[in-house]
Scaffold this motif. Structure first.
Motif, short mmCIF file in Angstrom:
data_model
loop_
_atom_site.label_atom_id
_atom_site.label_comp_id
_atom_site.label_asym_id
_atom_site.label_seq_id
_atom_site.Cartn_x
_atom_site.Cartn_y
_atom_site.Cartn_z
N ALA A 4 7.29 4.57 1.29
CA ALA A 4 6.54 3.49 2.07
C ALA A 4 5.22 3.32 1.42
O ALA A 4 5.03 2.17 1.08
N LEU A 5 4.59 4.23 1.31
CA LEU A 5 3.04 4.06 0.53
C LEU A 5 3.35 3.41 -0.87
O LEU A 5 2.43 2.54 -1.11
N ALA A 6 4.37 4.09 -1.71
CA ALA A 6 4.38 3.73 -3.02
C ALA A 6 4.89 2.18 -3.01
O ALA A 6 4.50 1.41 -3.95
N ALA A 7 5.73 1.90 -1.92
CA ALA A 7 6.24 0.45 -2.05
C ALA A 7 5.25 -0.61 -1.57
O ALA A 7 4.93 -1.49 -2.39
N ALA A 8 4.31 -0.27 -0.53
CA ALA A 8 3.24 -0.91 -0.05
C ALA A 8 2.13 -1.20 -1.24
O ALA A 8 1.62 -2.08 -1.32
N ALA A 9 2.10 -0.25 -1.81
CA ALA A 9 0.71 0.16 -2.60
C ALA A 9 1.06 -0.91 -3.96
O ALA A 9 0.13 -1.45 -4.84
N ARG A 10 2.03 -1.72 -4.41
CA ARG A 10 2.59 -2.54 -5.06
C ARG A 10 2.10 -3.95 -4.65
O ARG A 10 2.31 -4.88 -5.47
N THR A 11 1.60 -4.25 -3.35
CA THR A 11 1.50 -5.44 -2.93
C THR A 11 0.23 -5.69 -2.78
O THR A 11 -0.59 -4.71 -2.54
N ARG A 12 -0.50 -6.87 -2.96
CA ARG A 12 -2.07 -7.03 -2.86
C ARG A 12 -2.36 -7.23 -1.37
O ARG A 12 -3.51 -6.56 -0.91
N VAL A 13 -1.41 -7.52 -0.42
CA VAL A 13 -1.87 -7.43 0.91
C VAL A 13 -2.31 -5.98 1.51
O VAL A 13 -3.05 -5.97 2.03
N PHE A 14 -1.32 -5.02 1.14
CA PHE A 14 -1.59 -3.73 1.42
C PHE A 14 -3.15 -3.39 0.97
O PHE A 14 -3.92 -2.83 1.77
N TRP A 15 -3.45 -3.71 -0.23
CA TRP A 15 -4.88 -3.40 -0.77
C TRP A 15 -6.07 -4.30 0.17
O TRP A 15 -7.10 -3.62 0.58
N LEU A 16 -5.71 -5.22 0.32
CA LEU A 16 -6.78 -6.12 1.05
C LEU A 16 -6.91 -5.61 2.65
O LEU A 16 -8.05 -5.65 3.07
#
Length: 450
Positions: free
Chosen positions: A252-264
């Motif tokens: 789940a972390l790997a998938a989320a880390a590919r989105t800008r929303v997660f990092w914001l």
């Protein structure tokens, strides 16, 4: 609680599967439901555990000055132990759910309480800084991290269908209430009998919760032949979690880390941790003491934050159901940053009205960021929202760890915390911009079933 009477009467104490939606008519007269659903007793024990976890983790901030005076250790080196505590607290949280699925809630909580008790109790024998890092940093950090917000979410998700949001809010606020319970006590003990007595008191409090956990805490309502609170006749027991829960956490972390929303979200929540647990939670007491305020008084002010934190969190949850979560977060961070810019001129030897106003406001804003942040995780990550929030929470603690250590170094280098207060205020302004950049849109994953 009459709402749950009918669902509960369809449960049977026999080994029959409570989740089977069989006809309820024959079973209604078979069992008299308990006046209080066991879910509320489980929630009560969880509330006490979360109060303790928060209080145990926050206690080292009160001991910075006593340890500095006795051992001559720099505030930076003492703050390093606190930063290890915060870091492990955060990065244990994403795996806490996996641990509870693998070993059971009760076993994980018991192990966590024993770790905290050992970490706190062993500090009375320490003679070197690495021992402080091991005891308060590693042992207490791992123990408290295993009972973080993931624990609250697991209890609410397994034991409640009705009132699930309310229970989540109460348990989340219970974590903040730990400051109210422990900080004044620890401050008085550290100022009077000494910091060793305070450390032993924390160890004994952790052990005192163990009998309640053994007696009342169960993994699932099905263990008692019951359905969750508020579950109807159509309730179906969820299947056991598949093996590899820890792998799913990383996936789940790997998938989320590919989105800008997660990092914001991660970056803004890191600022949240930096400006609460890392700065105010760790350094407010020694910072106020620098201006002549007695440690018990400063600790009591920090505890008052816990009172208003409960109210602020509940109100924030109510607002999150009605307003744009991004705008709420922007307001929270902007007001928090402004208040930190004024803190250097508010600190004084005595408590005065402007300082009380700061304490009340900071309490209302302390964990108010949690409900809208969770809402944004649900909006953008769907079924993986809980796991993704666990990683966002880890970033919260990473920010807290960095600032806990950095503020101690600033105090050693400049003789004052003023630069730390103002720098955190600027960071909050940055977080305001970050959350407003998040776009509203379709979820990135299929929404989780409730």
């Amino acid at each position: 609680m009459t709402q749950t009477a009918r669902p509960e009467t369809s449960s049977s104490p026999t080994p029959s599967t409570p989740s089977t939606p069989s006809s309820p008519a024959p079973a209604v007269a078979a069992v008299v439901p308990p006046r209080v659903h066991p879910a509320w007793w489980v929630a009560l024990v969880a509330f006490l555990v979360l109060i303790g976890a928060a209080g145990f983790r926050a206690t080292p901030g009160v001991l910075i000055d006593p340890l500095h005076e006795e051992f001559g250790w720099s505030r930076g080196s003492i703050s390093f132990a606190v930063s290890v505590n915060l870091l492990l607290y955060g990065f244990t949280a994403p795996f806490a759910t996996a641990l509870m699925e693998r070993y059971g809630i009760r076993r994980v909580v018991l192990g966590s309480l024993l770790l905290i008790s050992a970490g706190s109790g062993l500090t009375v024998f320490m003679t070197a800084r690495w021992q402080l890092v091991l005891c308060w940093g590693v042992l207490v950090g791992l123990g408290a991290g295993s009972m973080a917000l993931a624990f609250a979410g697991t209890i609410a998700g397994r034991w409640f269908v009705a009132r699930r949001g309310l229970v989540t809010g109460i348990l989340t606020a219970g974590g903040a209430a730990g400051n109210l319970v422990f900080l004044p006590l620890v401050g008085l003990l550290a100022e009077g009998p000494g910091w060793r007595t305070a450390a032993l008191a924390v160890a004994l409090c952790a052990l005192a919760v163990v009998p309640l956990v053994v007696w009342l805490l169960r993994d699932r309502p099905e263990d008692l032949g019951l359905r969750p609170y508020g579950a109807g006749d159509d309730y179906v027991t969820p299947p056991p979690a598949p093996p590899g829960a820890a792998r799913r956490t990383l996936t789940a972390l790997a998938a989320a880390a590919r989105t800008r929303v997660f990092w914001l979200l991660a970056a803004s929540f890191a600022v949240c941790g930096a400006s609460t647990n890392g700065l105010i939670g760790t350094h407010f007491v020694p910072g106020a003491h620098d201006h002549g305020m007695p440690v018990p008084v400063a600790a009591s002010l920090l505890a008052v934050i816990g009172i208003f934190d409960v109210l602020g969190t509940i109100c924030s949850g109510w607002l999150t159901d009605r307003y744009d979560a991004r705008r709420l977060l922007a307001v929270y961070y902007a007001l928090r940053g402004a208040s930190l810019l004024f803190l250097p001129v508010l600190l004084a030897e005595n408590v005065h009205p402007p300082m009380l106003l700061f304490i009340v406001f900071y309490g209302l804003d302390w964990v108010a960021t949690v409900p809208p942040t969770i809402a944004l995780c649900r909006e953008h990550f769907g079924a993986d929202a809980g796991v993704v929030f666990g990683w966002v929470l880890a970033s919260h603690q990473l920010g807290a760890a960095v600032v806990a250590f950095g503020a101690g170094m600033i105090r050693d280098a400049t003789g004052s915390y003023d630069l730390a207060w103002t720098s955190a205020g600027v960071l909050c302004a940055v977080a305001t911009v970050l959350v407003m950049v998040i776009r509203r849109g379709a979820p990135a994953a299929v929404p989780a079933r409730t």
